[in-house]
Design a protein around this motif. Structure first.
Motif, PDB file in Angstrom:
ATOM      1  N   UNK A   9      53.710  -3.174  34.061  1.00 54.99           N
ATOM      2  CA  UNK A   9      54.664  -1.817  35.239  1.00 54.99           C
ATOM      3  C   UNK A   9      54.591  -2.196  37.128  1.00 54.99           C
ATOM      4  N   UNK A  10      53.863  -3.215  36.943  1.00 52.25           N
ATOM      5  CA  UNK A  10      52.976  -2.756  38.384  1.00 52.25           C
ATOM      6  C   UNK A  10      54.091  -3.660  38.852  1.00 52.25           C
ATOM      7  N   UNK A  11      54.224  -5.256  37.632  1.00 54.54           N
ATOM      8  CA  UNK A  11      55.450  -6.127  38.477  1.00 54.54           C
ATOM      9  C   UNK A  11      56.828  -5.107  38.942  1.00 54.54           C
ATOM     10  N   UNK A  12      57.387  -4.289  37.535  1.00 60.49           N
ATOM     11  CA  UNK A  12      58.073  -4.238  37.662  1.00 60.49           C
ATOM     12  C   UNK A  12      58.704  -2.905  38.463  1.00 60.49           C
ATOM     13  N   UNK A  13      56.898  -2.519  39.262  1.00 62.73           N
ATOM     14  CA  UNK A  13      57.813  -1.672  39.926  1.00 62.73           C
ATOM     15  C   UNK A  13      57.706  -2.097  41.226  1.00 62.73           C
ATOM     16  N   UNK A  14      56.924  -2.700  41.248  1.00 64.97           N
ATOM     17  CA  UNK A  14      56.620  -3.682  42.933  1.00 64.97           C
ATOM     18  C   UNK A  14      58.467  -4.146  43.304  1.00 64.97           C
ATOM     19  N   UNK A  15      58.521  -4.760  42.365  1.00 71.23           N
ATOM     20  CA  UNK A  15      60.343  -5.210  42.521  1.00 71.23           C
ATOM     21  C   UNK A  15      61.719  -4.070  42.430  1.00 71.23           C
ATOM     22  N   UNK A  16      61.217  -2.922  41.929  1.00 73.62           N
ATOM     23  CA  UNK A  16      62.024  -1.726  42.311  1.00 73.62           C
ATOM     24  C   UNK A  16      62.178  -1.151  43.567  1.00 73.62           C
ATOM     25  N   UNK A  17      60.843  -1.166  44.232  1.00 73.54           N
ATOM     26  CA  UNK A  17      60.835  -0.823  45.100  1.00 73.54           C
ATOM     27  C   UNK A  17      60.965  -2.138  46.497  1.00 73.54           C
ATOM     28  N   UNK A  18      61.125  -2.633  46.107  1.00 69.94           N
ATOM     29  CA  UNK A  18      61.120  -3.864  46.934  1.00 69.94           C
ATOM     30  C   UNK A  18      62.803  -4.033  47.373  1.00 69.94           C
ATOM     31  N   UNK A  19      63.660  -3.441  45.856  1.00 72.05           N
ATOM     32  CA  UNK A  19      65.116  -4.003  45.993  1.00 72.05           C
ATOM     33  C   UNK A  19      65.897  -2.460  46.427  1.00 72.05           C
ATOM     34  N   UNK A  20      65.115  -1.322  46.697  1.00 71.50           N
ATOM     35  CA  UNK A  20      65.336  -0.072  47.580  1.00 71.50           C
ATOM     36  C   UNK A  20      65.416   1.309  46.773  1.00 71.50           C
ATOM     37  N   UNK A  21      64.419   0.853  45.446  1.00 70.16           N
ATOM     38  CA  UNK A  21      64.349   2.394  44.717  1.00 70.16           C
ATOM     39  C   UNK A  21      63.674   3.094  45.259  1.00 70.16           C
ATOM     40  N   UNK A  22      64.341   4.915  45.020  1.00 69.69           N
ATOM     41  CA  UNK A  22      63.239   5.958  45.628  1.00 69.69           C
ATOM     42  C   UNK A  22      62.084   5.936  45.181  1.00 69.69           C
ATOM     43  N   UNK A  23      61.889   5.429  43.922  1.00 67.48           N
ATOM     44  CA  UNK A  23      60.756   5.875  43.435  1.00 67.48           C
ATOM     45  C   UNK A  23      61.000   5.519  41.711  1.00 67.48           C
ATOM     46  N   UNK A  24      59.992   5.960  40.766  1.00 66.85           N
ATOM     47  CA  UNK A  24      60.242   5.463  39.815  1.00 66.85           C
ATOM     48  C   UNK A  24      59.895   6.389  38.455  1.00 66.85           C
ATOM     49  N   UNK A  25      60.240   6.360  37.382  1.00 66.23           N
ATOM     50  CA  UNK A  25      58.691   7.216  36.460  1.00 66.23           C
ATOM     51  C   UNK A  25      58.624   6.677  35.020  1.00 66.23           C
ATOM     52  N   UNK A  26      57.696   7.778  34.901  1.00 65.24           N
ATOM     53  CA  UNK A  26      56.227   6.862  34.050  1.00 65.24           C
ATOM     54  C   UNK A  26      56.178   7.928  32.919  1.00 65.24           C
ATOM     55  N   UNK A  27      55.983   7.258  32.117  1.00 63.18           N
ATOM     56  CA  UNK A  27      56.125   7.867  30.823  1.00 63.18           C
ATOM     57  C   UNK A  27      54.423   7.832  29.436  1.00 63.18           C
ATOM     58  N   UNK A  28      54.033   8.149  29.376  1.00 64.34           N
ATOM     59  CA  UNK A  28      52.286   7.544  29.052  1.00 64.34           C
ATOM     60  C   UNK A  28      52.450   7.307  27.071  1.00 64.34           C
ATOM     61  N   UNK A  29      51.627   6.027  27.195  1.00 61.95           N
ATOM     62  CA  UNK A  29      51.993   5.835  25.899  1.00 61.95           C
ATOM     63  C   UNK A  29      51.649   6.815  24.829  1.00 61.95           C
ATOM     64  N   UNK A  30      52.117   6.429  23.254  1.00 61.69           N
ATOM     65  CA  UNK A  30      51.951   7.265  22.345  1.00 61.69           C
ATOM     66  C   UNK A  30      50.133   7.772  22.007  1.00 61.69           C
ATOM     67  N   UNK A  31      49.394   6.160  22.823  1.00 59.54           N
ATOM     68  CA  UNK A  31      47.801   6.664  22.448  1.00 59.54           C
ATOM     69  C   UNK A  31      46.964   7.736  22.625  1.00 59.54           C
ATOM     70  N   UNK A  32      47.906   8.596  23.915  1.00 56.10           N
ATOM     71  CA  UNK A  32      46.769   9.416  24.518  1.00 56.10           C
ATOM     72  C   UNK A  32      47.200  11.145  23.887  1.00 56.10           C
ATOM     73  N   UNK A  33      45.909  11.304  24.017  1.00 57.01           N
ATOM     74  CA  UNK A  33      45.643  12.999  23.239  1.00 57.01           C
ATOM     75  C   UNK A  33      45.222  14.424  24.151  1.00 57.01           C
TER      76      UNK A  33
END
Lengths: 307, 307, 307, 307
Positions: free
Chosen positions: B87-111
């Motif tokens: 997550x951190x790697x892709x977020x960093x690369x995306x923001x570096x490339x000019x993304x406006x933001x990121x989207x985060x979905x929780x994994x299925x185990x979260x209750x």
């Protein structure tokens, strides 16, 4: 009447309650008349829609008896229960009272093909191999996923399985697969009636379904839809369906959808009170306004929605 | 542009592939142009629709860079991953490339509420509190159920949360609850864009949503719908929505729906090939005929469906 | 006797059946005597171990009455049911017959903190705020995950909650958290008895539990263990526990474990027949040989295992 | 060395990290030496225990290469991933670096027999039919339930399946069923190594397992246990197992168990630091005292626990 060659519409009936939560037996009578007047071919009671888990066993039996004393076409009774003792008791009482058959849904813990098929074998051993039953395939609610192969296995292993209540989503190819097997003689023919609120009934008919088994508050529309399809009028079928779809989709919402359904059935005169037994969702003013708006728009296409 | 006051339509973009399964970079360019021409306000890439889990990390970054080099409006990148390193790697690369933001979905185990809120706190610690993020609430796919209260908690605990991608089902009252809290000053205002295929977008707008973030193959319809609502033309909004609903419902099917969506985007010229990367569902002839029939009926109301 | 300051061992009792599947009422009497002779402080009946879902409502009530007519210490009745009508009926009949309280487990669909807390509020509204109840926290079976915070919320919102049946796994820190809150006055004190087959009872006692509520076939060992802990003899407690652990672990298996448990209770003279009501797992010869071997090894440390 | 006739102990290795969360490559070397010195027959890396989802793909490959440069016996690499692109990439890099095979766990969404078998067929198509693989059956973590029949089907359909990592719970009869089929020639023989923390390894050996594949911090005990069983010394096997069971059970706790395991491996000199990569559970002082107490008691029976 009720068997592997059943076609048409079986309405899933709600359980009417008085404002204080008691069963509204008088409304059972008017509701039966309502469904008969709208031309349905059968009735299914005590399903999820019927708030079955909220009833005591005594109430369940009394409701079955009241319905069977009034409704003159086949009645299927949902007998799913957390244990076989309750299933057997309700199934026996229902058949004694004149039910055409029962409907069985597997419990959520069933995962593997062997578990699911084993559950149906045990169920049949409990209720008796002479009791016709409907296999309900409703993964969105039960979380039990049945492949076409396991459905075929249940059908082949249990001659008393006469019907599939199809409500997998998405599920169009599942109907095609089953019908394909039947056409090639690789599976015994059974009736397929579709649920899932009717959200794909148009295409389900084209894929080979025999009709609908769902609780949409306009069962008369479902009857017309199936008739148009049987008459080869597919354009007419889609036109009718599309007109109802905005409201049908709204009514199909989990939880609140049942409150909407009872509200419309009350507005249409089928039952006296719209309330669910607690605990259950209630329509707030916004929901009510949305429903009224949807019905007003629907009434432009179908006068049955004007009341 | 992208923030707590965002309104309008963010299209969820698919990932185009060549027939051999390689990423189709040329189609990324035409797809970006298509979305810009149709008037969307932003783009969301590498979501579930984008077949993100099928990509290698190198491909993901390359796709982000290609989109950002072409698309002239805000781009949000889905960075959900089974672990925080990815997550951190892709977020960093995306923001570096000019993304406006990121989207985060929780994994299925979260209750529990604590687990869900804790997951977002950890995510923000990983990607950095300066990266604006979209909170995705999609229980039908993730199985994670967020009460309105836990959404408010995440919003309050993480100032970088700027938007809710609302796709609970049913979920109309959830929007009303959140907007009610905002009106009373009990929750910081955020943007709410709606997904879930758009199946309830008409009423979601009326409940207070700011627009849509979904992948429906007619993003131009979504743009028109939001504009009609903004202009106070609710009857016009519903009429447009109802005309599209039969096809929209069909496209909303899990699994096969993405194949349908890519097929229509191909027919509309957005991408060169309709295929998914394996493993993925394929449209058979029956499905294709059903889609073509639906589009033909839609074209009577909306000429954009005629091609 | 039974309340927020309860300490000691409540045995979870099975339901004895005759070989033909009928309830074995005579064995209920001998079983009650067995548990009293072994020094337990109370009994819990109609839990998961008691095959409660396989019983008809009439049978459940008859079993409650039979136990209460014989057992001279507090009895807790499991009243979990798919619907509130059944829960209310069984709870009322149990309290009328002299039960000390009831035990409530949330249904599997409960996910968010609000859903779980709401379920307990509704349950109390149904059974009456004057009926003491045990909150069962058993995620491995129910799939419902309760954070310490939601347990505290239920305790604070419902004065009739007197006890936690703790069987989260892993769960040692949960006990420490709850006891820490109580020590700081941030939570009302309640009794904590531990289940989960007793697999961590040694450390659960050290973390602050008040005792055990589980169905291990040697309740007398549990009684000794709690007494040793109360007497400050931790080494003695661990030595006793460790000697039993190989068999205790074996008996703790899901499904087949209950068959093992009934087999040992039969061998110890508590009940006349070891069979479960169908459908249920059966011990095969290999299982029986494994159990006999385990007991023989255990008998070297604890003569109660020699029979 | 590694194949359908593999017997003995494959240790599941953790991934060592420096206190700042970076991969601790020096500890990989000492850890490899530790396992070789303790007599294990092979190593499995990048499983759940190895915190695999927290690694970037580059880190995963680097770890594989480091291990393979040091460890002189067969190494199996866990390649489970949310998508096939990542699985294929890691599998290819691992085999290029000299791995003996890979291990594949099905994703949580798999339910029906067809889905599970189809997933393995697709996996083999991706990684290549020449890559030997281990089928991991771990329902407690994955929620995927495999009947014995579906395991046989995967074995029969995929000649490159050489081993079952058995960690169903309860699962003794599953081993007996598979071995029974093999004895009757109804299933191709494969190696069965058992995981699940070793909690039933004593009886699993007696049921026909070939050894262990688990991460218990005393792999030398596992080696001894398997040797005693192979030598026909069942009493000696049980005695050794029973002595370790109190600690083994404690270490088997989900979540915190891995922290305990790394702590013991650090105390035994295998790795330099006990910390997990964030997010992950940390041992508090109470946990540490409990572990130290358990080890002290164990050391009375097995001097390897004294350090």
């Amino acid at each position: 009447m009720f068997g592997t060659d059943t076609k048409g519409v079986y309405a899933i009936a709600p359980t009417p309650f008085l404002p204080d939560g008691a069963v509204d037996y008088a409304s059972i009578d008017t509701m039966c008349d309502f469904y008969l007047d709208r031309g349905v071919d059968g009735l299914t009671i005590l399903g999820i829609l019927g708030e079955a888990p909220k009833l005591t066993p005594e109430e369940s039996v009394a409701i079955v008896q009241r319905v069977l004393a009034r409704f003159t076409k086949p009645v299927v009774v949902g007998v799913s229960a957390p244990g076989f003792a309750a299933m057997k008791a309700l199934s026996g009482a229902s058949m004694d009272a004149g039910a055409a058959g029962v409907m069985i849904t597997p419990p959520a813990a069933m995962r593997t093909d062997d578990q699911i098929a084993g559950y149906y074998a045990q169920s049949v051993a409990q209720i008796g191999a002479d009791v016709p039953f409907v296999l309900q395939d409703h993964p969105l609610v039960t979380t039990v996923q049945m492949s076409p192969g396991v459905i075929r296995r249940i059908v082949e292993e249990n001659p008393s399985c006469v019907m599939l209540k199809h409500e997998d989503w998405p599920g169009l190819d599942k109907i095609s697969t089953l019908r394909g097997w039947q056409a090639k003689g690789e599976m015994r023919p059974i009736s397929i009636l579709c649920g899932n609120g009717g959200l794909f009934l148009d295409f389900e008919m084209e894929r080979g379904a025999d009709g609908a088994m769902t609780g949409y508050a306009f069962p008369d529309m479902l009857v017309d839809l199936v008739k148009r399809h049987q008459a080869g009028d597919n354009e007419g079928m889609h036109a009718l369906f599309d007109a109802h779809l905005p409201f049908l989709r709204y009514e199909h919402q989990s939880g609140i959808g049942l409150a909407v359904r009872k509200y419309v059935l009350m507005r249409r005169g089928a039952i006296a009170h719209a309330n669910l037994r607690v605990p259950g969702p209630k329509m707030n003013d916004t929901t009510k306004a949305e429903v009224d708006g949807l019905l007003a728009r629907l009434a432009k296409h179908d006068p049955r929605a004007a009341f």
